[in-house]
Write an enzyme that holds these catalytic residues in place. Structure first.
Site, PDB file in Angstrom:
ATOM      1  N   LYS A  90       0.922  -1.140  -0.171  1.00 49.01           N
ATOM      2  CA  LYS A  90       0.045  -0.117   0.043  1.00 49.01           C
ATOM      3  C   LYS A  90       0.829   1.115  -0.153  1.00 49.01           C
ATOM      4  O   LYS A  90       2.140   1.182   0.399  1.00 49.01           O
ATOM      5  CB  LYS A  90      -1.075   0.043   1.142  1.00 49.01           C
ATOM      6  N   SER A 104       9.141  -0.778   5.419  1.00 52.08           N
ATOM      7  CA  SER A 104       9.592   0.229   4.383  1.00 52.08           C
ATOM      8  C   SER A 104       8.371   1.120   4.128  1.00 52.08           C
ATOM      9  O   SER A 104       8.328   2.178   3.551  1.00 52.08           O
ATOM     10  CB  SER A 104       9.410  -0.666   2.975  1.00 52.08           C
ATOM     11  N   SER A 107      -0.414  -6.752   5.132  1.00 52.38           N
ATOM     12  CA  SER A 107      -0.828  -7.270   3.977  1.00 52.38           C
ATOM     13  C   SER A 107      -0.700  -8.983   3.897  1.00 52.38           C
ATOM     14  O   SER A 107      -1.626  -9.628   3.837  1.00 52.38           O
ATOM     15  CB  SER A 107      -0.263  -6.844   2.697  1.00 52.38           C
ATOM     16  N   ASP A 140      -3.194  -1.434  10.398  1.00 51.02           N
ATOM     17  CA  ASP A 140      -3.134  -1.415   9.184  1.00 51.02           C
ATOM     18  C   ASP A 140      -3.826  -2.625   8.293  1.00 51.02           C
ATOM     19  O   ASP A 140      -4.169  -2.706   7.107  1.00 51.02           O
ATOM     20  CB  ASP A 140      -1.580  -1.213   8.468  1.00 51.02           C
TER      21      ASP A 140
END
Ligand code: C5P
Length: 303
Positions: A11, A104, A111, A143
């Site tokens: 993302k 990062s 995910s 997230d």
């Protein structure tokens, strides 16, 4: 039961405003998550019903990056969470092929965790409700819920209150992930903790950007501010060189994803993205991995 393979997209944060600190220690934020086509691949394989008691709950996990193959990987924690919610003890093997760099700002671990929940749901035919999957995802990280659906979404609260956006144009992104001279220990919590009252915003810019996206307009660079930029550049001043490298490469803007350190720009065609990407590789003084990717569309769920 056969193997299940899923792709787990990265993302970008198309702007990120932190609006305040909460009594539970988290921060309230407003951001736009955009799934992009840099993808990890996750394969889940059943190993048959447990024949010995020590086989129960066995999870054999392997990862293309051996530094991420420990049991503290969010994928293994996601399996444990699904097992304790459902009581399923069947031994499984999971292999993870990483393309998204760790730590990062591109959401790789989150995910992978969401893909694990979806993969187990499919492989074990659990038929978990959207609410249950969302609840499990949130326990793994703020997230993670976004990745259950992907696409584009405005996120609020800790990042788990989501409103899906219909993005009408396709963007191509140049994403640069720099190798830091030394990694930032506990990067995300450290950067949240480094925020001062001056870094807080009301997030109106993010909502304005969301409206532009839904009307089919280009991203407005002035609305892409990220609360972590000031503390991140203070901790790692060498990252400010990205501003010049992207600009000299002809990028329309440069923005920070998540708590960094990845930076990106967006354009409307692939060839231009490739040209900017090559120039950024040449111009950035540090060592960086540069990706060219596009919007990754939302998983359609009609139920
Ligand atoms: O939710 P997640 O486990 O990814 O968060 C890691 C840490 O980042 C939290 O423990 C907290 O310190 C910080 N955080 C925060 N506000 C958020 C999300 C994360 O303060 N909305």
């Amino acid at each position: 039961m056969t193997s299940v393979t899923l792709s787990a997209p990265a993302k970008l944060n198309l702007g990120l405003a932190v609006t305040g600190k909460r009594p539970d220690g988290y921060h309230d934020l407003i951001t736009i998550f955009q799934a992009v086509s840099i993808e990890d691949r996750l394969t889940l394989t059943p190993m048959g019903p447990p024949t010995h008691s020590e086989d129960r709950n066995a999870t054999r996990f392997s990862c293309s990056d051996p530094t991420l193959s420990g049991t503290d990987n969010l994928v293994v924690r996601a399996v444990d969470l699904v097992r304790s919610h459902t009581g399923r003890a069947d031994p499984i093997a999971i292999s993870l092929d990483k393309a998204i760099p760790a730590a990062s700002g591109l959401g790789g671990a989150s995910s992978d965790a969401a893909a694990t929940i979806m993969g187990l749901d499919r492989m074990w035919e659990l038929e978990l409700s959207e609410d249950v999957k969302h609840g499990l995802a949130m326990r793994l990280g703020s997230d993670v819920p976004f990745f259950l659906r992907g696409g584009s979404a405005v996120a609020m609260g800790r990042g788990e209150r989501l409103r899906q956006l219909r993005k009408r144009t396709v963007s191509w992104y140049v994403v640069a992930f720099p190798r830091l001279t030394s990694p930032i220990p506990r990067k995300t919590p450290s950067l949240f903790a480094a925020l001062t009252p001056e870094d807080l915003r009301d997030g109106a810019n993010i909502l304005a950007q969301a409206a532009l996206i839904e009307s089919g307009d280009d991203l407005e660079p002035r609305l892409l501010g990220n609360a972590f930029q000031r503390p991140l550049y203070e901790l790692r001043p060498e990252l400010a060189a990205f501003q010049d490298a992207f600009r000299e490469a002809g990028a329309p803007f440069v923005a920070l994803s998540g708590a960094g350190p990845s930076h990106y720009t967006a354009v409307s065609d692939q060839a231009r993205a490739e040209r900017i990407g090559s120039a950024v590789r040449r111009l950035y003084s540090g060592d960086a991995t540069v990706f060219i990717c596009a919007d990754d569309t939302a998983v359609d769920r009609d139920d």
